[in-house]
Design a protein around this motif. Sequence first.
Motif, PDB file in Angstrom:
ATOM      1  N   MET A   1      -4.888  -9.993  19.172  1.00  0.00           N
ATOM      2  CA  MET A   1      -3.645  -9.326  18.826  1.00  0.00           C
ATOM      3  C   MET A   1      -3.334  -8.223  19.832  1.00  0.00           C
ATOM      4  SD  MET A   1      -4.564  -6.802  15.667  1.00  0.00           S
ATOM      5  CE  MET A   1      -2.847  -6.351  15.607  1.00  0.00           C
ATOM      6  N   GLU A   2      -2.097  -7.750  19.740  1.00  0.00           N
ATOM      7  CA  GLU A   2      -1.665  -6.743  20.693  1.00  0.00           C
ATOM      8  C   GLU A   2      -1.129  -5.535  19.934  1.00  0.00           C
ATOM      9  OE1 GLU A   2       0.987  -8.449  23.584  1.00  0.00           O
ATOM     10  OE2 GLU A   2       1.426  -6.461  24.371  1.00  0.00           O
ATOM     11  N   ALA A  30      -4.863   2.316  15.476  1.00  0.00           N
ATOM     12  CA  ALA A  30      -5.250   1.081  16.166  1.00  0.00           C
ATOM     13  C   ALA A  30      -6.384   0.385  15.419  1.00  0.00           C
ATOM     14  CB  ALA A  30      -5.663   1.395  17.600  1.00  0.00           C
ATOM     15  N   HIS A  31      -7.375   1.169  14.980  1.00  0.00           N
ATOM     16  CA  HIS A  31      -8.509   0.581  14.272  1.00  0.00           C
ATOM     17  C   HIS A  31      -8.086  -0.003  12.925  1.00  0.00           C
ATOM     18  CE1 HIS A  31     -11.482   3.027  16.815  1.00  0.00           C
ATOM     19  NE2 HIS A  31     -11.497   1.766  17.201  1.00  0.00           N
ATOM     20  N   ALA A  32      -7.252   0.751  12.210  1.00  0.00           N
ATOM     21  CA  ALA A  32      -6.797   0.290  10.900  1.00  0.00           C
ATOM     22  C   ALA A  32      -5.988  -1.001  11.045  1.00  0.00           C
ATOM     23  CB  ALA A  32      -5.955   1.370  10.227  1.00  0.00           C
ATOM     24  N   THR A  33      -5.137  -1.046  12.061  1.00  0.00           N
ATOM     25  CA  THR A  33      -4.319  -2.236  12.300  1.00  0.00           C
ATOM     26  C   THR A  33      -5.206  -3.429  12.633  1.00  0.00           C
ATOM     27  OG1 THR A  33      -2.630  -0.786  13.206  1.00  0.00           O
ATOM     28  CG2 THR A  33      -2.359  -3.130  13.597  1.00  0.00           C
ATOM     29  N   GLN A  34      -6.163  -3.169  13.495  1.00  0.00           N
ATOM     30  CA  GLN A  34      -7.099  -4.209  13.906  1.00  0.00           C
ATOM     31  C   GLN A  34      -7.848  -4.774  12.702  1.00  0.00           C
ATOM     32  OE1 GLN A  34      -7.575  -4.454  17.588  1.00  0.00           O
ATOM     33  NE2 GLN A  34      -8.168  -6.492  16.939  1.00  0.00           N
ATOM     34  N   LYS A  35      -8.224  -3.868  11.803  1.00  0.00           N
ATOM     35  CA  LYS A  35      -8.995  -4.262  10.626  1.00  0.00           C
ATOM     36  C   LYS A  35      -8.162  -5.153   9.710  1.00  0.00           C
ATOM     37  CE  LYS A  35     -12.149  -1.758   7.647  1.00  0.00           C
ATOM     38  NZ  LYS A  35     -12.370  -0.413   7.072  1.00  0.00           N
ATOM     39  N   VAL A  36      -6.878  -4.789   9.544  1.00  0.00           N
ATOM     40  CA  VAL A  36      -6.018  -5.523   8.623  1.00  0.00           C
ATOM     41  C   VAL A  36      -5.536  -6.838   9.229  1.00  0.00           C
ATOM     42  CG1 VAL A  36      -3.858  -5.418   7.315  1.00  0.00           C
ATOM     43  CG2 VAL A  36      -5.278  -3.397   7.504  1.00  0.00           C
ATOM     44  N   LEU A  37      -5.196  -6.802  10.516  1.00  0.00           N
ATOM     45  CA  LEU A  37      -4.532  -7.962  11.121  1.00  0.00           C
ATOM     46  C   LEU A  37      -5.371  -8.707  12.146  1.00  0.00           C
ATOM     47  CD1 LEU A  37      -1.046  -6.374  11.872  1.00  0.00           C
ATOM     48  CD2 LEU A  37      -1.704  -7.631   9.839  1.00  0.00           C
ATOM     49  N   ARG A  79       1.083  -7.833   4.991  1.00  0.00           N
ATOM     50  CA  ARG A  79      -0.259  -7.268   5.057  1.00  0.00           C
ATOM     51  C   ARG A  79      -0.256  -5.822   5.498  1.00  0.00           C
ATOM     52  NH1 ARG A  79      -5.127 -10.809   6.152  1.00  0.00           N
ATOM     53  NH2 ARG A  79      -4.515 -12.790   5.282  1.00  0.00           N
ATOM     54  N   ILE A  80       0.588  -5.541   6.483  1.00  0.00           N
ATOM     55  CA  ILE A  80       0.564  -4.221   7.094  1.00  0.00           C
ATOM     56  C   ILE A  80       1.205  -3.173   6.181  1.00  0.00           C
ATOM     57  CG2 ILE A  80       2.728  -4.119   8.433  1.00  0.00           C
ATOM     58  CD1 ILE A  80       0.917  -3.368  10.848  1.00  0.00           C
ATOM     59  N   GLN A  81       2.049  -3.619   5.258  1.00  0.00           N
ATOM     60  CA  GLN A  81       2.695  -2.696   4.324  1.00  0.00           C
ATOM     61  C   GLN A  81       1.689  -1.861   3.531  1.00  0.00           C
ATOM     62  OE1 GLN A  81       5.226  -5.158   2.004  1.00  0.00           O
ATOM     63  NE2 GLN A  81       7.014  -4.823   3.301  1.00  0.00           N
ATOM     64  N   PHE A  82       0.569  -2.472   3.191  1.00  0.00           N
ATOM     65  CA  PHE A  82      -0.430  -1.788   2.387  1.00  0.00           C
ATOM     66  C   PHE A  82      -1.145  -0.691   3.173  1.00  0.00           C
ATOM     67  CE2 PHE A  82      -0.031  -6.019   0.504  1.00  0.00           C
ATOM     68  CZ  PHE A  82       0.318  -5.654  -0.772  1.00  0.00           C
ATOM     69  N   MET A  83      -1.064  -0.819   4.463  1.00  0.00           N
ATOM     70  CA  MET A  83      -1.784   0.099   5.326  1.00  0.00           C
ATOM     71  C   MET A  83      -0.948   1.314   5.687  1.00  0.00           C
ATOM     72  SD  MET A  83      -2.980  -0.910   9.078  1.00  0.00           S
ATOM     73  CE  MET A  83      -1.865   0.180   9.910  1.00  0.00           C
ATOM     74  N   LEU A  84       0.370   1.140   5.694  1.00  0.00           N
ATOM     75  CA  LEU A  84       1.247   2.215   6.197  1.00  0.00           C
ATOM     76  C   LEU A  84       1.648   3.207   5.122  1.00  0.00           C
ATOM     77  CD1 LEU A  84       3.442  -0.054   8.440  1.00  0.00           C
ATOM     78  CD2 LEU A  84       1.618   1.427   9.178  1.00  0.00           C
TER      79      LEU A  84
END
Length: 84
Positions: A1-2, A30-37, A79-84
């Motif tokens: 991913m990017e 970046a880490h949180a995004t990486q973990k989720v996606l 997926r990312i909604q839960f993280m933000l």
Amino acid sequence: MEIVFKICGQEVDPGKVKNPLTAAVLSRKAHATQKVLGPLKCSEHGGYPVVIFAGRNVENLTCKVGGCCNSFVQGITRRIQFML
Ligand SMILES: [Zn+2]
């Protein structure tokens, strides 16, 4: 991913930011995004998620996601909604 960070229109590398506070915020995102996606991949086209954090400053970053097709982007967004 990017994962791309853009502050005031300029692309920023979290590993090269001089301000330690900014660097910490960016690398946490970046880490949180990486973990989720991280393991996510389009089942139809094999594309990877592209996540762009952009804003005037590090406290006001909004997140945009991209990918090879609409249904994949929708899956990423969900997926990312839960993280933000
Ligand atoms: Zn696709």
